[in-house]
Design a protein around this motif. Structure first.
Motif, short mmCIF file in Angstrom:
data_model
loop_
_atom_site.label_atom_id
_atom_site.label_comp_id
_atom_site.label_asym_id
_atom_site.label_seq_id
_atom_site.Cartn_x
_atom_site.Cartn_y
_atom_site.Cartn_z
N GLU A 1 9.22 -6.31 -9.16
CA GLU A 1 9.61 -5.43 -8.05
C GLU A 1 8.64 -5.60 -6.90
N VAL B 1 8.03 0.67 2.87
CA VAL B 1 8.37 1.96 2.26
C VAL B 1 9.79 2.39 2.61
N ILE C 1 9.51 -6.83 -3.10
CA ILE C 1 9.30 -5.97 -1.92
C ILE C 1 8.44 -6.70 -0.89
N ARG D 1 3.04 1.80 -3.16
CA ARG D 1 2.30 2.17 -4.37
C ARG D 1 1.86 3.63 -4.37
N LEU D 2 1.81 4.24 -3.19
CA LEU D 2 1.43 5.64 -3.14
C LEU D 2 2.45 6.50 -3.87
N HIS D 3 3.70 6.04 -3.80
CA HIS D 3 4.76 6.89 -4.31
C HIS D 3 5.39 6.38 -5.60
N TYR D 4 5.27 5.10 -5.86
CA TYR D 4 5.98 4.55 -7.01
C TYR D 4 5.09 3.66 -7.86
N LYS D 5 5.43 3.59 -9.13
CA LYS D 5 4.79 2.60 -9.99
C LYS D 5 5.73 1.40 -10.03
N LEU D 6 5.21 0.22 -9.75
CA LEU D 6 6.07 -0.96 -9.65
C LEU D 6 5.79 -1.97 -10.74
N THR D 7 6.83 -2.69 -11.13
CA THR D 7 6.59 -3.85 -12.00
C THR D 7 6.22 -5.01 -11.12
N TYR E 1 0.81 -1.23 0.00
CA TYR E 1 0.00 0.00 0.00
C TYR E 1 0.84 1.27 0.00
N GLY E 2 1.74 1.37 0.99
CA GLY E 2 2.51 2.59 1.12
C GLY E 2 3.43 2.84 -0.06
#
Lengths: 289, 254, 315
Positions: free
Chosen positions: B117, B162, B121, B108-114, B105-106
């Motif tokens: 990745e 995060v 995480i 994805r707030l800041h980054y777009k992930l593959t 959740y946290g």
């Protein structure tokens, strides 16, 4: 690859906050616009002060002539009053009694859920279907004709769920210790209901009844095929007569001017608003106790 | 320079002066325990470190809280701060989503992930929180199906995902059974290597067991919380400078 | 319900002797029978709702089912030709069903954004005073009778639509706009309570992870309140489908297949109201068959609401 979203996030949030405020403002604007227009056009022809008054004292206090095309609307208002009074007198005892059974006598279980689900269905049935049912049952089977009483009975069935739900809420909010005290002193459940519970839940119950009244006053679809359409004051339960809401609707169909419709609507909405605010005040009074 | 430098911190909830004149430093890679009786401002102090106090209506914060050399109350942006300073709450509060989505959740707030990745995480965070083995086969199931201790570890994993520098914990084990409590304490000792931890606790034994430094808060006659003393845990517990500290630790107060 | 048996006589009355004991016993019996009578009355009153629903279904079906002796179900449902008075009468209600569906869906599309956003603002941001103002406004909207909505539609919405989009103004667009305002209070009220009910702890959890308001609301709050919001939408749908008077006044009442936003149309409810005044025989049965269709749709929606609200309780 990872991409930092913080700038995007910030923009998103800003836009969202703006949209939130905008929605609320839009909502308020719509309501204000509607009411303002209603008042203006109700009072003045064509919503223009220069055109002169649409409503005047004479309008409100003289009787209708000529099938409602000329004259005042006193007769219509009296008819509305008859309608509402009868609806209250008949619907309230039944509604409150149902609520009493459901909240005081019935135990948590299948029966209670069963009845409550039917009440919920009843509250969702469109008014036109109530109207058709009323036409079949009261006008047809009971042979009451297009009359005040047919309309009244139809409306009674329609507002019953509203009264039941409001009364149930009021009754279950009554302090349980009062009920225990009464039963502990040897009173029967019905005695407790009449002497303790209904007194304590009084304002909530009345508030619900009045709210239901407000709904009944504005109703048209349920009355089109039940209550008749004569504009004279009803002389008996079986006379055909039209309340204010029907007068507005039928007026449009009969070719009345839109200005006249607005005058009538203004009177109706004022009546509804007064009733609703009485209902709210009663509820607040009850809460304070 | 210390990681946190708190100078003359005063917190008011409306008219009520909740925390008075706190001066303290917190060093990186330490575990600091905040102890003291109920209502002495420990949680208030903790919540100042990530500005969660801002959410309380009528709150006023005076003084300075320097994090990595910058006063966090001077900067408008709290989002980045909360990215760097994470918080675990007393009662585990997993979101009504899958374990997988909770952890991410946290991030994805800041980054777009593959997808890769993301899975990496999730695995790393759950391993750091000692939860991986128990949930690795049901990552897509709802987090609400986990036990209390597992949910709390999930919240820790979510916070770690995060990659904060600091993890704040507000009585993280008070709602848990002894076994879950021990596992979270072991977790904290592990985390100390990479993170700075500040924990509020009512459990004296826990504070003594796991923390490097301890701060003792107390309440004055005017119901204001204040910092009595702060130092290395062994000193505060076995040779406290202040009599009030000694009394509290000896168990004379609740 | 066991009554407390008060066969103990207060000491001050013992002097009255044996007769007092008999009187007390008979009083008790009277109270007990009164209790039974009232209990019966209350029970019957509550059963009245059940009876009414059953009667309504029975009557509507009784008048509507015979229709299907002359006309088959597919012919009724999937035919757009409604010409009951011609030499070769046809009773296809598809145009009306579609008109109802279109106006309902469109009104939902118009109403949902404003209602949902207002509900979010009301439950999460509004301070006491503004919250009261907003709530009173919503209550006001809810209390306006449909006929007045219709009149206002004629006076305000229809001319505007006429000027902006052409045609005569009585249209799908006008009807949808009016209907959307009518259903906003339903959506706002129920959605607001659902959003309020979302736990404070998960909101805090989201904020502590550095989420801004938009993210917390869209990723945590709204998903949690989803069931309640869905319920509000379905309730609004029910209201919209059953609405008669307001749409009657602004939709134009032409029994055509509604092609575009500016075309006139007639909903199922409008058709029933319009034709009932002169219908007879098969025509009337057709109208009752339409009522059956309406009734069944409402029952299905009701069912969905119950399913939604009960699923939550099982947890």
């Amino acid at each position: 690859m990872k991409k930092d979203r913080s700038k995007l996030n910030r923009i998103e949030n800003r836009i969202f906050m703006v949209l939130l405020r905008f929605s609320v403002i839009l909502l308020l604007a719509i309501v204000i616009a509607l009411l303002l227009y209603l008042v203006l056009r109700g009072l003045f022809k064509g919503a223009n002060i220069k055109n002169g008054f649409n409503i005047n004292l004479e309008f409100l206090t003289t009787l209708t002539n000529n099938g409602g095309k000329t004259g005042g609307i006193l007769g219509i208002i009296i008819n509305t009053f008859f309608l509402i009074t009868l609806v209250v007198l008949i619907a309230s005892p039944i509604g409150v009694a149902s609520a009493v059974y459901l909240s005081i006598y019935a135990k948590e279980g299948r029966f209670r859920e069963f009845v409550k689900s039917f009440i919920e269905v009843l509250s969702g049935i469109p008014s036109i279907i109530f109207g058709l049912f009323g036409m079949l049952l009261f006008v047809g089977v009971f042979n009451l004709g297009y009359s005040l009483i047919s309309g009244v009975l139809t409306l009674v069935l329609m507002i019953l769920p509203t009264i039941i739900v409001a009364s149930e809420n009021a009754i279950t909010s009554v302090d349980k210790s009062l009920i225990e005290a009464s039963i502990g002193l040897g009173a029967t459940w019905s005695e407790t209901t009449f002497k303790v519970v209904l007194k304590a839940a009084r304002s909530g119950i009345i508030s619900g009844i009045i709210l239901a009244l407000g709904r009944a006053m504005g109703e048209t679809a349920a009355l089109i095929y039940t209550v008749g359409s004569k504009t004279e004051i009803a002389t008996s339960l079986t006379s055909s007569s039209r309340p204010l809401s029907m007068h507005i609707y039928l007026g449009i169909n009969e070719g009345q001017s839109l200005d006249k419709a607005f005058a009538l609507s203004l009177v109706l909405i004022v009546m509804v608003l007064i009733i609703n605010s009485i209902s709210k005040k009663l509820l607040k009074c009850g809460d304070k106790k | 320079m210390s990681l946190f430098e708190i100078k003359n911190l005063n917190v008011y909830y409306g008219a009520h002066h909740a925390l008075k004149d706190v001066n303290m430093n917190i060093e990186a890679n330490t575990i600091t325990a905040l102890i003291g009786p109920s209502g002495c401002g420990k949680s208030t102090f903790l919540r100042c470190l990530d500005r969660m106090n801002d959410l309380i209506p009528g709150v006023k914060v005076e003084g300075s809280v320097m994090f990595e050399g910058k006063d966090i109350y001077k900067d408008e942006d709290t989002l980045e701060l909360r990215h760097r300073v994470g918080m675990v709450f007393q009662k585990a509060n997993p979101f009504p989503m899958s374990i997988y989505d909770n952890v991410l959740y946290g991030v994805r707030l800041h980054y777009k992930l593959t997808k890769d990745e993301a899975s990496r995480i999730v695995e790393e965070s759950l391993k750091k929180a000692s939860l991986w083995n128990e949930v690795k086969d049901r990552l897509k199931k709802s987090a609400l199906g986990l036990s209390g201790g597992q949910q709390q570890r999930l919240c820790i994993a979510r916070t770690l995902a995060v990659n904060p520098s600091v993890v704040l914990m507000d009585e993280p084990t008070s709602a848990l059974d002894p076994i879950s409590t021990r596992s979270i304490e072991d977790l904290m000792r592990e985390l100390k290597k990479d993170y700075t931890i500040v924990i509020v606790t009512h459990n004296m034994a826990e504070a003594a067991r796991i923390s490097d430094r301890t701060a003792f808060f107390y309440i004055d006659e005017r119901k204001r919380g204040f910092l009595v003393e702060e130092g290395a845990t062994s000193e505060v517990f076995f040779s406290p400078k202040d009599k009030r500290t000694e009394d509290y630790i000896q168990g004379r107060f609740s | 319900m066991a009554l407390l048996e008060s066969t103990n006589i207060p000491s001050t009355l013992i002097k009255r002797g044996k007769s007092e004991k008999n009187d007390a016993a008979s009083r008790l019996r009277m109270r007990e029978s009164k209790e039974m009578v009232f209990k019966g009355i209350f029970l019957i009153s509550s059963l009245l709702s059940v009876v009414v629903v059953i009667l309504i279904s029975a009557f509507i079906f009784k008048e509507g089912l015979p229709f299907f002796k002359s006309v088959s179900v597919p012919e009724f449902l999937f035919n757009t030709r409604w010409k009951p008075s011609s030499d070769n009468p046809s009773y296809g209600v598809l145009s009306f069903v579609l008109a109802s569906a279109e106006v309902t869906l469109l009104s939902l599309i118009f109403a949902l954004p404003i209602s949902l956003l207002s509900a979010i603002y009301l439950s999460m941001y509004a301070k006491d005073r503004s919250a009261n103002v907003i709530r009173s406004t919503v209550e006001l909207l809810q209390g306006i009778p449909s006929v007045i909505y219709g009149i206002l539609g004629i006076a305000i919405v229809v001319p505007v639509v006429r000027r902006l989009f052409g045609g005569n103004g009585y249209s799908l667009l006008s009807a949808s706009i009016v209907l959307s305002i009518m259903i906003m209070p339903t959506i706002i009220n129920v959605s607001e309570s659902s959003i309020r009910a979302v736990g404070e702890d998960i909101k805090l959890g989201s904020i502590a992870l550095g989420a801004n308001d938009f993210q917390t609301i869209t990723r945590v709050v709204l998903p949690s309140a989803f069931k309640g919001i869905m319920t509000s939408i379905i309730l609004a749908l029910g209201r919209a489908i059953g609405e008669t008077t307001a749409v009657l006044l602004v939709f134009g009442n032409a029994p055509l297949f509604p092609k575009g936003l500016t075309s006139m149309g007639r909903t199922l409810t409008m058709n029933i109201v319009t034709d009932m005044s002169y219908a007879e025989g098969v025509h009337m049965n057709a109208l009752f068959a339409s009522s059956m269709l309406l009734f069944i749709s409402i029952l299905i929606l009701n069912f969905i609401v119950v399913a939604l609200t009960h699923k939550g309780r099982k947890r």
